[in-house]
Scaffold this active site. Structure first.
Site, PDB file in Angstrom:
ATOM      1  N   ASN A  10       0.866  -1.182   0.000  1.00  0.00           N
ATOM      2  CA  ASN A  10       0.000   0.000   0.000  1.00  0.00           C
ATOM      3  C   ASN A  10       0.901   1.230   0.000  1.00  0.00           C
ATOM      4  O   ASN A  10       1.495   1.570   1.022  1.00  0.00           O
ATOM      5  CB  ASN A  10      -0.896  -0.035   1.245  1.00  0.00           C
ATOM      6  CG  ASN A  10      -1.694   1.244   1.420  1.00  0.00           C
ATOM      7  OD1 ASN A  10      -1.783   2.068   0.508  1.00  0.00           O
ATOM      8  ND2 ASN A  10      -2.288   1.411   2.597  1.00  0.00           N
ATOM      9  N   TRP A  11       0.987   1.874  -1.140  1.00  0.00           N
ATOM     10  CA  TRP A  11       1.930   2.999  -1.263  1.00  0.00           C
ATOM     11  C   TRP A  11       1.392   4.270  -0.619  1.00  0.00           C
ATOM     12  O   TRP A  11       2.119   5.251  -0.469  1.00  0.00           O
ATOM     13  CB  TRP A  11       2.247   3.264  -2.743  1.00  0.00           C
ATOM     14  CG  TRP A  11       2.992   2.154  -3.427  1.00  0.00           C
ATOM     15  CD1 TRP A  11       3.278   0.911  -2.918  1.00  0.00           C
ATOM     16  CD2 TRP A  11       3.551   2.175  -4.746  1.00  0.00           C
ATOM     17  NE1 TRP A  11       3.969   0.164  -3.847  1.00  0.00           N
ATOM     18  CE2 TRP A  11       4.152   0.920  -4.978  1.00  0.00           C
ATOM     19  CE3 TRP A  11       3.588   3.131  -5.758  1.00  0.00           C
ATOM     20  CZ2 TRP A  11       4.791   0.600  -6.175  1.00  0.00           C
ATOM     21  CZ3 TRP A  11       4.234   2.815  -6.954  1.00  0.00           C
ATOM     22  CH2 TRP A  11       4.830   1.562  -7.156  1.00  0.00           C
ATOM     23  N   LYS A  12       0.117   4.299  -0.277  1.00  0.00           N
ATOM     24  CA  LYS A  12      -0.505   5.493   0.320  1.00  0.00           C
ATOM     25  C   LYS A  12      -0.263   6.715  -0.578  1.00  0.00           C
ATOM     26  O   LYS A  12      -0.168   6.571  -1.784  1.00  0.00           O
ATOM     27  CB  LYS A  12      -0.002   5.702   1.750  1.00  0.00           C
ATOM     28  CG  LYS A  12      -0.120   4.414   2.576  1.00  0.00           C
ATOM     29  CD  LYS A  12       0.058   4.608   4.041  1.00  0.00           C
ATOM     30  CE  LYS A  12      -0.084   3.256   4.745  1.00  0.00           C
ATOM     31  NZ  LYS A  12      -0.086   3.374   6.187  1.00  0.00           N
ATOM     32  N   HIS A  57      -9.583   1.346   4.529  1.00  0.00           N
ATOM     33  CA  HIS A  57      -8.317   1.476   5.247  1.00  0.00           C
ATOM     34  C   HIS A  57      -8.520   2.414   6.434  1.00  0.00           C
ATOM     35  O   HIS A  57      -9.276   3.389   6.344  1.00  0.00           O
ATOM     36  CB  HIS A  57      -7.233   2.023   4.307  1.00  0.00           C
ATOM     37  CG  HIS A  57      -5.882   1.990   4.935  1.00  0.00           C
ATOM     38  ND1 HIS A  57      -5.458   2.952   5.814  1.00  0.00           N
ATOM     39  CD2 HIS A  57      -4.879   1.082   4.850  1.00  0.00           C
ATOM     40  CE1 HIS A  57      -4.245   2.642   6.242  1.00  0.00           C
ATOM     41  NE2 HIS A  57      -3.868   1.512   5.660  1.00  0.00           N
ATOM     42  N   GLU A  67      -6.886   4.751   7.616  1.00  0.00           N
ATOM     43  CA  GLU A  67      -6.657   6.188   7.363  1.00  0.00           C
ATOM     44  C   GLU A  67      -7.867   6.816   6.683  1.00  0.00           C
ATOM     45  O   GLU A  67      -8.171   7.987   6.913  1.00  0.00           O
ATOM     46  CB  GLU A  67      -5.378   6.364   6.523  1.00  0.00           C
ATOM     47  CG  GLU A  67      -4.140   6.126   7.377  1.00  0.00           C
ATOM     48  CD  GLU A  67      -2.960   5.546   6.621  1.00  0.00           C
ATOM     49  OE1 GLU A  67      -2.928   5.637   5.382  1.00  0.00           O
ATOM     50  OE2 GLU A  67      -2.066   4.975   7.287  1.00  0.00           O
ATOM     51  N   GLU A 126      -5.741  -4.904  10.164  1.00  0.00           N
ATOM     52  CA  GLU A 126      -4.684  -3.923  10.411  1.00  0.00           C
ATOM     53  C   GLU A 126      -4.969  -3.179  11.706  1.00  0.00           C
ATOM     54  O   GLU A 126      -5.742  -2.210  11.715  1.00  0.00           O
ATOM     55  CB  GLU A 126      -4.626  -2.912   9.264  1.00  0.00           C
ATOM     56  CG  GLU A 126      -4.287  -3.536   7.926  1.00  0.00           C
ATOM     57  CD  GLU A 126      -3.651  -2.509   6.987  1.00  0.00           C
ATOM     58  OE1 GLU A 126      -2.510  -2.735   6.581  1.00  0.00           O
ATOM     59  OE2 GLU A 126      -4.274  -1.479   6.725  1.00  0.00           O
ATOM     60  N   GLY A 147       2.244   2.129  10.709  1.00  0.00           N
ATOM     61  CA  GLY A 147       3.223   3.210  10.603  1.00  0.00           C
ATOM     62  C   GLY A 147       3.895   3.573  11.915  1.00  0.00           C
ATOM     63  O   GLY A 147       4.543   4.614  12.018  1.00  0.00           O
ATOM     64  N   SER A 188       3.145  -2.249  10.220  1.00  0.00           N
ATOM     65  CA  SER A 188       4.585  -2.333  10.470  1.00  0.00           C
ATOM     66  C   SER A 188       5.188  -3.695  10.138  1.00  0.00           C
ATOM     67  O   SER A 188       6.123  -4.141  10.791  1.00  0.00           O
ATOM     68  CB  SER A 188       4.908  -1.925  11.913  1.00  0.00           C
ATOM     69  OG  SER A 188       4.519  -0.574  12.144  1.00  0.00           O
ATOM     70  N   GLY A 190       2.786  -1.203   4.225  1.00  0.00           N
ATOM     71  CA  GLY A 190       2.855   0.216   3.881  1.00  0.00           C
ATOM     72  C   GLY A 190       4.296   0.645   3.675  1.00  0.00           C
ATOM     73  O   GLY A 190       4.882   0.471   2.602  1.00  0.00           O
ATOM     74  N   GLY A 191       4.899   1.205   4.722  1.00  0.00           N
ATOM     75  CA  GLY A 191       6.245   1.771   4.644  1.00  0.00           C
ATOM     76  C   GLY A 191       7.251   0.883   3.934  1.00  0.00           C
ATOM     77  O   GLY A 191       7.984   1.353   3.042  1.00  0.00           O
TER      78      GLY A 191
HETATM   79  P1  PGA Z   1       2.662   0.192   7.580  1.00  0.00           P
HETATM   80  O1  PGA Z   1       1.223   0.424   6.892  1.00  0.00           O
HETATM   81  O2  PGA Z   1       3.203  -1.093   7.015  1.00  0.00           O
HETATM   82  O3  PGA Z   1       3.480   1.381   7.165  1.00  0.00           O
HETATM   83  O4  PGA Z   1       2.439   0.102   9.038  1.00  0.00           O
HETATM   84  C1  PGA Z   1       0.356  -0.625   6.656  1.00  0.00           C
HETATM   85  C2  PGA Z   1      -0.928  -0.113   6.049  1.00  0.00           C
HETATM   86  O5  PGA Z   1      -1.395   0.956   6.465  1.00  0.00           O
HETATM   87  O6  PGA Z   1      -1.505  -0.741   5.143  1.00  0.00           O
END
Ligand code: PGA
Length: 249
Positions: free
Chosen positions: A9-11, A92, A94, A164, A170, A210, A231-232
């Site tokens: 997930n590149w956000k 998600h 966010e 998640e 994050g 994470s 994500g990251g």
């Molecule tokens: P993260 O994000 O790996 O940076 O914690 C995961 C996500 O939000 O899908």
């Protein structure tokens, strides 16, 4: 056998040119694998990702549930489908936290994605306060049930669920393998209650929060964790590739 899915997930990261560069690096770094490797770039990079992400499942990070109309700033599933998008993240945390996504809109989007033949990656998770208050298993079961309301068993086979925990996204704090498995096993039981055991057995349950090259192997070895939403660590080709490798071991 369930599919194993490693999804990045590149956000809101990577301009189209940067996305192109990352895709190139990924093509060079990713190992051969029988698993599904997915990327969810920002909208503006989707078309390039479809064209240049050979072997990758390319998904969008959001969608609207209506096919068209007066919804300024939104992107519909038919628009995504036309450029070759085969998956979409829905709900998600966010989006729930910052953009007013609710269980109800998650359900509408999930049904619309299924109708459009685009795989919904339905995201659920509890906040730290919800975890500390206890009762998070019931809360997560309710989130899952709300997302799937009105979805038939046959349709549910095309759904991917991502657990998640919001406190792990994050933050560098990962749920331990046993903690993540506790939830995923409960989600599997919930799916079996909603539908039947066979259906529950084929729905991939991903862990996200994470996940990185160091902790991936252990998380992915758990019986009810069928992959990761990353994500990251998905923004660096080397790190993401290590996670894919960890899943292949
Ligand atoms: P993260 O994000 O790996 O940076 O914690 C995961 C996500 O939000 O899908």
């Amino acid at each position: 056998m369930r599919k194993i899915i490693l999804a990045g997930n590149w956000k809101m990261n990577k301009t189209p040119a940067e996305a192109e560069a990352l895709l190139k690096e990924l093509r060079a770094a990713l190992p051969q694998t029988a698993h599904t490797v997915a990327v969810f770039p920002p909208y503006l990079a989707l078309e390039r990702a479809v064209q240049q992400g050979e072997g990758l499942l390319v998904g969008a990070q959001n969608c609207h549930y209506e096919a068209s109309g007066a919804f300024t700033g939104e992107v519909s599933l038919p628009m995504l489908g036309e450029i070759g998008i085969r998956a979409v993240l829905i709900g998600h945390s966010e989006r729930r936290q910052y953009f007013g996504e609710t269980d109800e809109t998650v359900n509408k989007k999930t049904k619309a994605a299924l109708a459009a033949g685009i795989t919904p990656f339905v995201c659920i998770g509890e906040t730290l306060a919800e975890r500390q208050a206890g009762g998070y298993l019931a809360l997560l079961a309710d989130q899952l049930k709300a997302a799937l309301e009105g979805v038939s068993a046959e349709q549910a086979r095309a759904v991917v669920v991502a657990y998640e925990p919001v406190w792990a996204i994050g933050t560098g704090v990962t749920a331990g393998p046993a903690e993540a498995e506790e939830v995923c096993a409960m989600l599997r039981r919930t799916l079996a209650d909603l539908y039947d055991r066979d259906t529950a057995e084929v729905i991939p349950l991903l862990y996200g929060g994470s996940m990185n090259a160091k902790n991936a192997a252990e998380l992915l070895s758990m019986p009810d964790i069928d992959g990761g939403l990353i994500g990251g660590a998905s923004l660096k080709a080397a790190d993401f590739s290590e996670i894919v490798k960890a899943a292949s071991r």
